[in-house]
Design a protein around this motif. Structure first.
Motif, short mmCIF file in Angstrom:
data_model
loop_
_atom_site.label_atom_id
_atom_site.label_comp_id
_atom_site.label_asym_id
_atom_site.label_seq_id
_atom_site.Cartn_x
_atom_site.Cartn_y
_atom_site.Cartn_z
N VAL A 56 0.90 -1.08 -0.02
CA VAL A 56 -0.08 0.13 -0.01
C VAL A 56 0.67 1.24 -0.09
CG1 VAL A 56 -1.80 1.14 1.36
CG2 VAL A 56 -1.88 -1.19 1.12
N PRO A 57 0.73 2.16 -1.02
CA PRO A 57 1.60 3.49 -0.95
C PRO A 57 1.27 4.14 0.02
CG PRO A 57 -0.25 3.74 -2.59
CD PRO A 57 -0.17 2.17 -2.20
N PRO A 58 2.30 5.02 0.57
CA PRO A 58 2.31 5.82 1.68
C PRO A 58 1.08 6.99 1.38
CG PRO A 58 4.25 6.05 0.63
CD PRO A 58 3.82 5.11 0.01
N SER A 59 0.59 7.34 2.40
CA SER A 59 -0.42 8.71 2.16
C SER A 59 0.25 9.99 2.60
CB SER A 59 -1.38 8.40 3.09
OG SER A 59 -2.38 7.62 2.59
N PRO A 60 0.02 10.83 1.61
CA PRO A 60 0.42 12.09 2.06
C PRO A 60 -0.04 12.81 3.33
CG PRO A 60 -1.11 12.32 0.43
CD PRO A 60 -1.13 11.16 0.68
N THR A 61 -0.12 12.11 4.29
CA THR A 61 -0.84 12.62 5.40
C THR A 61 0.06 13.70 6.39
OG1 THR A 61 0.24 11.04 6.94
CG2 THR A 61 -2.06 10.66 6.12
N ALA A 62 1.50 13.72 6.03
CA ALA A 62 2.19 14.88 6.52
C ALA A 62 1.82 16.24 6.16
CB ALA A 62 3.72 14.57 6.24
N ARG A 63 0.90 16.36 4.93
CA ARG A 63 0.53 17.61 4.35
C ARG A 63 -0.31 18.32 5.38
NH1 ARG A 63 -2.53 16.40 -0.66
NH2 ARG A 63 -0.26 15.81 -1.18
N PRO A 64 -0.02 19.56 5.99
CA PRO A 64 -1.05 20.13 7.09
C PRO A 64 -2.42 20.52 6.65
CG PRO A 64 0.76 21.67 6.24
CD PRO A 64 1.18 20.44 5.70
N LEU A 65 -3.47 20.18 7.26
CA LEU A 65 -4.42 20.69 6.77
C LEU A 65 -4.68 22.08 6.89
CD1 LEU A 65 -7.58 19.02 6.07
CD2 LEU A 65 -8.05 19.40 8.41
N PRO A 66 -5.19 22.87 5.92
CA PRO A 66 -5.40 24.31 6.12
C PRO A 66 -6.79 24.38 7.19
CG PRO A 66 -6.55 23.45 3.96
CD PRO A 66 -5.75 22.29 4.58
N VAL A 67 -6.55 25.76 7.72
CA VAL A 67 -7.50 26.04 8.67
C VAL A 67 -9.21 25.60 8.02
CG1 VAL A 67 -8.78 27.76 10.06
CG2 VAL A 67 -6.35 27.76 9.88
N LEU A 68 -9.90 25.03 8.71
CA LEU A 68 -11.16 24.44 8.24
C LEU A 68 -12.05 25.54 8.18
CD1 LEU A 68 -11.25 20.93 9.64
CD2 LEU A 68 -10.69 21.64 7.52
N PRO A 69 -12.86 25.71 7.15
CA PRO A 69 -13.89 26.49 7.15
C PRO A 69 -14.91 26.77 7.97
CG PRO A 69 -13.78 25.48 5.00
CD PRO A 69 -12.91 24.69 5.88
N GLU A 70 -15.40 27.65 8.69
CA GLU A 70 -16.48 27.70 9.70
C GLU A 70 -17.84 27.53 8.94
OE1 GLU A 70 -16.42 27.36 12.94
OE2 GLU A 70 -14.30 27.42 12.72
N SER A 71 -17.96 27.69 7.43
CA SER A 71 -19.38 27.42 6.95
C SER A 71 -19.42 26.06 6.44
CB SER A 71 -19.20 28.42 5.61
OG SER A 71 -19.84 27.71 4.57
N TYR A 72 -20.79 25.43 6.86
CA TYR A 72 -20.89 24.14 6.12
C TYR A 72 -20.53 23.96 4.69
CZ TYR A 72 -22.97 19.53 5.60
OH TYR A 72 -23.20 18.23 5.07
N GLU A 73 -21.06 24.85 4.07
CA GLU A 73 -20.90 24.62 2.51
C GLU A 73 -19.34 24.61 2.09
OE1 GLU A 73 -23.14 23.85 0.41
OE2 GLU A 73 -24.77 23.80 1.98
N ARG A 74 -18.65 25.60 2.40
CA ARG A 74 -17.30 25.66 2.38
C ARG A 74 -16.63 24.56 2.80
NH1 ARG A 74 -15.83 32.01 3.26
NH2 ARG A 74 -17.05 32.92 1.47
N LEU A 75 -17.03 23.90 4.05
CA LEU A 75 -16.22 22.92 4.56
C LEU A 75 -16.42 21.73 3.51
CD1 LEU A 75 -14.79 21.40 7.10
CD2 LEU A 75 -17.17 20.44 7.46
N ARG A 76 -17.81 21.43 3.17
CA ARG A 76 -18.01 20.41 2.19
C ARG A 76 -17.24 20.64 0.76
NH1 ARG A 76 -21.54 19.42 -2.09
NH2 ARG A 76 -22.73 17.39 -1.91
#
Ligand code: SF4
Length: 252
Positions: A56-76
Motif C-alpha cells: 500500500v503506497p504511503p499517504s501524504p498525511t504529513a501535508r498540514p490541513l489548512p484552517v477548516l472553514p466555519e461555513s458548512y458549504e465551504r467545508l463540504r
C-alpha cells in the motif's frame, strides 16, 4: 578541469547547504544512486520510493490541513477536493454526507462502498434502504431529522478495511462536520465507526448497550445495516440499540 555532471553538482550543493545551516547528519546508506540524487534535488526531503507490487503506497498525511472553514458549504467544498490520503487516487468521488444539515441525529458509518463511490451519497443500496426502514420505525428520517456520513469520505479499494493513517487523515473532516451539524446524538454503525467515535479498541459487542461520548456528544453504538442483512438474528439487538438512542434523543 574535469566537468562535473549536474546531478553531482546537486549533491554537492545540498551537502554544502546542510553544513552552512548546521543540519544534522545525512544517512545515504541503503539509497540507490538515483534515490540519493533525487534526495539532493528535493533539498534533503526523502524522495518517494517506487511502489513494490502488493504494497500500500504511503499517504501524504504529513501535508498540514489548512484552517477548516466555519461555513458548512465551504467545508463540504473543501472536503470534496481533499487529497490528504492515498484513497484520493482510487476514489471516483468524495462521499461527504446525506440528510438534513440541521439534524438531531448523525449516523456515522465506516466508509463508502461501490454504490456510494458511484453516486456520491452514503448508505445507498440495500443496506442504506434497510437503515432508512429501521430509522423510520423510531420516527427518524434523513429527510428532516437524520444526517448520515462516514469515518472515511473515500472508498478503500476493493472495500478493504480502513487503515489507521487513513482514519487519522480524514478525522478533521468528520470532527468539523459534526461540530457544524451539531446534533443531539450520534449513532455509530459498525466496528470502525464505533471504535473511532468512542476511542475504545473493543469489539462491537462490548461497546453496545452503553452511551459513550464524542466531544461532548452522546454516542450509541450498533451493528452496521449491511451486517444485519447478512445476519437477521442481530435485528433484535439493533432494535434494542434504537430504543436506547430514542431515550438519549428524548433526554431521558
Ligand atoms: S479519505 Fe478523507 S483524508 Fe483521504 S482523501 Fe478522502 S477525504 Fe481526504
Amino acid at each position: 578541469m574535469k566537468d562535473r555532471r549536474p546531478d553531482a553538482v546537486a549533491v554537492a550543493r545540498l551537502l554544502r547547504q546542510r553544513v552552512e545551516m548546521g543540519a544534522g547528519p545525512l544517512f545515504l546508506e541503503g539509497l540507490s544512486r538515483e534515490e540519493a540524487i533525487a534526495l539532493a534535488e528535493a533539498g534533503g526531503r526523502p524522495a518517494p520510493r517506487p511502489e513494490r507490487p502488493g504494497t500500500v503506497p504511503p499517504s501524504p498525511t504529513a501535508r498540514p490541513l489548512p484552517v477548516l472553514p466555519e461555513s458548512y458549504e465551504r467545508l463540504r467544498d473543501a472536503a470534496l477536493a481533499c487529497t490528504r490520503c492515498r484513497l484520493s487516487e482510487t476514489r471516483t468521488q468524495v462521499v461527504f454526507s446525506d440528510g438534513a444539515v440541521d439534524a438531531r441525529l448523525v449516523v456515522v458509518g465506516e466508509a463508502p462502498g461501490a454504490n456510494e463511490d458511484a453516486t456520491g451519497l452514503p448508505f445507498v443500496g440495500a443496506a442504506g434502504q434497510f437503515l432508512d426502514l429501521l430509522l423510520a420505525s423510531v420516527d427518524l428520517s434523513r429527510r428532516d431529522t437524520v444526517y448520515i456520513c462516514n469515518v472515511l469520505k473515500c472508498r478503500p479499494p476493493g472495500n478493504r478495511n480502513p487503515l489507521p493513517d487513513e482514519i487519522e487523515a480524514c478525522a478533521p473532516w468528520l470532527e468539523k462536520q459534526l461540530e457544524l451539524v451539531s446534533p443531539r446524538a450520534l449513532l455509530a454503525v459498525g466496528t470502525f465507526a464505533a471504535q473511532s467515535l468512542t476511542g475504545k479498541q473493543q469489539p462491537l459487542g462490548r461497546l453496545r448497550g452503553s452511551v459513550h461520548a464524542y466531544r461532548g456528544l452522546p454516542v450509541v453504538v450498533t451493528y452496521h445495516p449491511a451486517a444485519l442483512l447478512r445476519n437477521a438474528g442481530w435485528t433484535r439487538a439493533f432494535w434494542d440499540d434504537l430504543q436506547l438512542l430514542r431515550e438519549v434523543l428524548d433526554g431521558a
